[in-house]
Design a protein around this motif. Structure first.
Motif, PDB file in Angstrom:
ATOM      1  N   THR A 146       1.725 -10.068   2.642  1.00 55.83           N
ATOM      2  CA  THR A 146       1.319  -9.847   4.034  1.00 55.83           C
ATOM      3  C   THR A 146       2.154  -8.851   4.591  1.00 55.83           C
ATOM      4  O   THR A 146       1.466  -8.324   5.651  1.00 55.83           O
ATOM      5  CB  THR A 146       1.214 -11.132   4.622  1.00 55.83           C
ATOM      6  OG1 THR A 146       2.449 -11.672   4.864  1.00 55.83           O
ATOM      7  CG2 THR A 146       0.178 -12.082   3.946  1.00 55.83           C
ATOM      8  N   GLN A 147       3.280  -8.521   4.137  1.00 55.02           N
ATOM      9  CA  GLN A 147       4.082  -7.625   5.116  1.00 55.02           C
ATOM     10  C   GLN A 147       4.398  -6.482   4.647  1.00 55.02           C
ATOM     11  O   GLN A 147       4.415  -5.299   5.283  1.00 55.02           O
ATOM     12  CB  GLN A 147       5.650  -8.503   5.405  1.00 55.02           C
ATOM     13  CG  GLN A 147       5.388  -9.662   6.142  1.00 55.02           C
ATOM     14  CD  GLN A 147       4.333  -9.949   7.089  1.00 55.02           C
ATOM     15  OE1 GLN A 147       5.002  -8.999   8.194  1.00 55.02           O
ATOM     16  NE2 GLN A 147       3.641 -10.562   7.360  1.00 55.02           N
ATOM     17  N   ARG A 148       4.575  -6.187   3.214  1.00 56.77           N
ATOM     18  CA  ARG A 148       4.669  -4.845   2.611  1.00 56.77           C
ATOM     19  C   ARG A 148       3.458  -4.158   2.292  1.00 56.77           C
ATOM     20  O   ARG A 148       3.510  -2.906   2.432  1.00 56.77           O
ATOM     21  CB  ARG A 148       5.286  -5.156   1.206  1.00 56.77           C
ATOM     22  CG  ARG A 148       6.843  -5.594   1.194  1.00 56.77           C
ATOM     23  CD  ARG A 148       7.391  -5.507  -0.160  1.00 56.77           C
ATOM     24  NE  ARG A 148       8.812  -5.978  -0.104  1.00 56.77           N
ATOM     25  CZ  ARG A 148       9.372  -7.166  -0.315  1.00 56.77           C
ATOM     26  NH1 ARG A 148       8.338  -8.211  -0.839  1.00 56.77           N
ATOM     27  NH2 ARG A 148      10.497  -7.603  -0.258  1.00 56.77           N
ATOM     28  N   LEU A 149       2.175  -4.812   2.094  1.00 53.72           N
ATOM     29  CA  LEU A 149       1.005  -3.996   1.773  1.00 53.72           C
ATOM     30  C   LEU A 149       0.474  -3.193   3.287  1.00 53.72           C
ATOM     31  O   LEU A 149       0.311  -2.176   2.922  1.00 53.72           O
ATOM     32  CB  LEU A 149      -0.023  -5.154   1.381  1.00 53.72           C
ATOM     33  CG  LEU A 149      -1.138  -4.405   0.958  1.00 53.72           C
ATOM     34  CD1 LEU A 149      -1.172  -3.511  -0.303  1.00 53.72           C
ATOM     35  CD2 LEU A 149      -2.365  -5.453   0.596  1.00 53.72           C
ATOM     36  N   PRO A 150       0.670  -3.902   4.271  1.00 52.89           N
ATOM     37  CA  PRO A 150       0.228  -3.234   5.550  1.00 52.89           C
ATOM     38  C   PRO A 150       1.224  -1.981   5.721  1.00 52.89           C
ATOM     39  O   PRO A 150       0.636  -0.937   6.181  1.00 52.89           O
ATOM     40  CB  PRO A 150       0.159  -4.178   6.550  1.00 52.89           C
ATOM     41  CG  PRO A 150       0.236  -5.493   5.935  1.00 52.89           C
ATOM     42  CD  PRO A 150       0.744  -5.490   4.586  1.00 52.89           C
ATOM     43  N   SER A 157      -6.855  -1.034   5.463  1.00 50.10           N
ATOM     44  CA  SER A 157      -6.643  -1.050   4.042  1.00 50.10           C
ATOM     45  C   SER A 157      -6.181  -2.416   3.407  1.00 50.10           C
ATOM     46  O   SER A 157      -6.677  -3.148   2.563  1.00 50.10           O
ATOM     47  CB  SER A 157      -6.167   0.189   3.423  1.00 50.10           C
ATOM     48  OG  SER A 157      -6.853   1.141   3.679  1.00 50.10           O
ATOM     49  N   ALA A 158      -5.167  -2.792   4.060  1.00 49.30           N
ATOM     50  CA  ALA A 158      -4.371  -3.978   3.509  1.00 49.30           C
ATOM     51  C   ALA A 158      -5.123  -5.424   3.556  1.00 49.30           C
ATOM     52  O   ALA A 158      -5.370  -6.120   2.701  1.00 49.30           O
ATOM     53  CB  ALA A 158      -2.992  -4.306   4.213  1.00 49.30           C
ATOM     54  N   LEU A 159      -5.698  -5.263   4.820  1.00 49.36           N
ATOM     55  CA  LEU A 159      -6.634  -6.633   5.304  1.00 49.36           C
ATOM     56  C   LEU A 159      -7.620  -6.685   4.413  1.00 49.36           C
ATOM     57  O   LEU A 159      -8.316  -7.733   3.837  1.00 49.36           O
ATOM     58  CB  LEU A 159      -6.749  -6.782   6.877  1.00 49.36           C
ATOM     59  CG  LEU A 159      -5.581  -7.097   7.634  1.00 49.36           C
ATOM     60  CD1 LEU A 159      -6.158  -7.062   9.088  1.00 49.36           C
ATOM     61  CD2 LEU A 159      -5.399  -8.677   7.155  1.00 49.36           C
ATOM     62  N   ARG A 160      -8.469  -5.373   3.999  1.00 52.30           N
ATOM     63  CA  ARG A 160      -9.771  -5.423   3.302  1.00 52.30           C
ATOM     64  C   ARG A 160      -9.139  -5.836   1.713  1.00 52.30           C
ATOM     65  O   ARG A 160     -10.091  -6.775   1.333  1.00 52.30           O
ATOM     66  CB  ARG A 160      -9.969  -3.810   3.145  1.00 52.30           C
ATOM     67  CG  ARG A 160     -11.169  -3.662   2.042  1.00 52.30           C
ATOM     68  CD  ARG A 160     -11.758  -2.359   2.183  1.00 52.30           C
ATOM     69  NE  ARG A 160     -10.718  -1.288   1.713  1.00 52.30           N
ATOM     70  CZ  ARG A 160     -10.664  -0.883   0.396  1.00 52.30           C
ATOM     71  NH1 ARG A 160     -11.017  -1.617  -0.485  1.00 52.30           N
ATOM     72  NH2 ARG A 160      -9.641   0.028   0.366  1.00 52.30           N
ATOM     73  N   ARG A 175      -5.279   6.545  -3.988  1.00 51.12           N
ATOM     74  CA  ARG A 175      -5.889   7.097  -2.595  1.00 51.12           C
ATOM     75  C   ARG A 175      -5.355   6.565  -1.164  1.00 51.12           C
ATOM     76  O   ARG A 175      -5.007   7.369  -0.557  1.00 51.12           O
ATOM     77  CB  ARG A 175      -7.394   6.878  -2.700  1.00 51.12           C
ATOM     78  CG  ARG A 175      -8.110   7.730  -1.473  1.00 51.12           C
ATOM     79  CD  ARG A 175      -9.502   7.211  -1.357  1.00 51.12           C
ATOM     80  NE  ARG A 175      -9.659   5.957  -1.141  1.00 51.12           N
ATOM     81  CZ  ARG A 175      -9.669   5.539   0.089  1.00 51.12           C
ATOM     82  NH1 ARG A 175      -9.609   6.699   1.357  1.00 51.12           N
ATOM     83  NH2 ARG A 175      -9.970   4.232   0.561  1.00 51.12           N
ATOM     84  N   ILE A 176      -5.058   5.163  -1.381  1.00 50.50           N
ATOM     85  CA  ILE A 176      -4.603   4.580  -0.242  1.00 50.50           C
ATOM     86  C   ILE A 176      -3.054   4.333  -0.047  1.00 50.50           C
ATOM     87  O   ILE A 176      -2.636   4.047   1.019  1.00 50.50           O
ATOM     88  CB  ILE A 176      -5.176   3.084  -0.057  1.00 50.50           C
ATOM     89  CG1 ILE A 176      -4.713   2.180  -1.158  1.00 50.50           C
ATOM     90  CG2 ILE A 176      -6.860   3.238  -0.085  1.00 50.50           C
ATOM     91  CD1 ILE A 176      -5.290   0.809  -0.957  1.00 50.50           C
TER      92      ILE A 176
END
Length: 260
Positions: A146-150, A157-160, A175-176
């Motif tokens: 939850t911390q590294r992805l954003p 994009s992380a929340l998606r 791409r992201i």
């Protein structure tokens, strides 16, 4: 170094750590965490190792996630302890002082994706599939996702990915910004070794200094982060490697790094 769930070999300043549970898609259980902690602690203190490659055995998975049998047995107290344990091991990998290149072959889901995100650089096979599907188990990512992805791909994009639990392919991950390069499966490890070799040829204290500056500066305001950078720059100016590097440049020859 002998391990039950991992393989580790060192060749020409490059260590390769392989998650070795292919029958269960290299799922992460308590033993894997213990051995990851042990191997990265050992490699961090080994001056002969300049770069670490991390991959999974077999063609199907880098790491398909946490051991679901272990997760099913957790309650509120043991679940928090399990998350803190995973976070601690992945933080060790992230801050071991040496570049760690994730070589993602196949599935990198849940804890496997979180493990890849704790690495310095991520290379992916064209067959890689990444995601954080914890919501499908009634959970959130617990090993830092939850911390590294954003921080890697941005909040939206992380929340998606986290809210839908969807898997994405290597091209979408590129791409992201979740991975840095995508390669044909047969080229993945060769490219990782090529990149590792290029890093290993640089001054080891300078490489460690780059990692330290980014790590310590992350989250600071720009002025405080600049002070961190200046302090590390100044420290390196007093090293034998800096003297060697500048002399080699002026003398038009290859430098010989001493690591001091």
């Amino acid at each position: 170094m002998n391990y039950e769930t991992l393989l580790c070999e060192v060749h020409e300043q490059i260590a390769t750590v392989t998650l070795n549970r292919p029958k269960v898609l290299n799922a992460l259980n308590t033993k894997v965490f213990d051995e990851l902690e042990a191997v990265f602690t050992a490699l961090a203190s080994d001056s002969s190792v300049r770069v670490i490659l991390l991959t999974g055995a077999g063609e199907k998975a880098f790491a398909a996630g946490a051991d679901i049998n272990e997760l099913a047995a957790t309650d509120a107290i043991s679940g928090e302890a399990k998350a803190r344990r995973g976070q601690g091991v992945f933080r060790l990998i992230e801050t071991c002082g040496k570049p760690v290149i994730a070589c993602i072959n196949g599935f990198a889901l849940g804890g496997g994706c979180e493990l890849a995100m704790a690495c310095t650089i991520r290379l992916a096979s064209e067959t890689a599939r990444l995601g954080q599907p914890e919501v499908k188990l009634g959970l959130v990512p617990g090993y830092g996702g939850t911390q590294r992805l954003p921080r890697l791909v941005g909040r939206s994009s992380a929340l998606r990915l986290m809210l839908t639990g969807e898997m994405i392919g290597a091209a979408e991950a590129l791409r992201i910004g979740l991975v840095d390069e995508v390669l044909p499966p047969e080229q993945l490890m060769d490219r990782a070794k090529e990149l590792a070799g290029a890093i290993a040829a640089m001054a080891p204290l300078a490489v460690a200094g780059c990692l330290e500056a980014v790590e310590r500066g992350n989250g600071l305001g720009i002025d405080d982060a600049m002070k961190v950078e200046a302090a590390i720059f100044g420290r390196l100016c007093g090293t034998a490697d800096k003297s060697e590097g500048t002399a080699a440049f002026l003398e038009k020859r290859s430098p010989k790094w001493a690591g001091r």
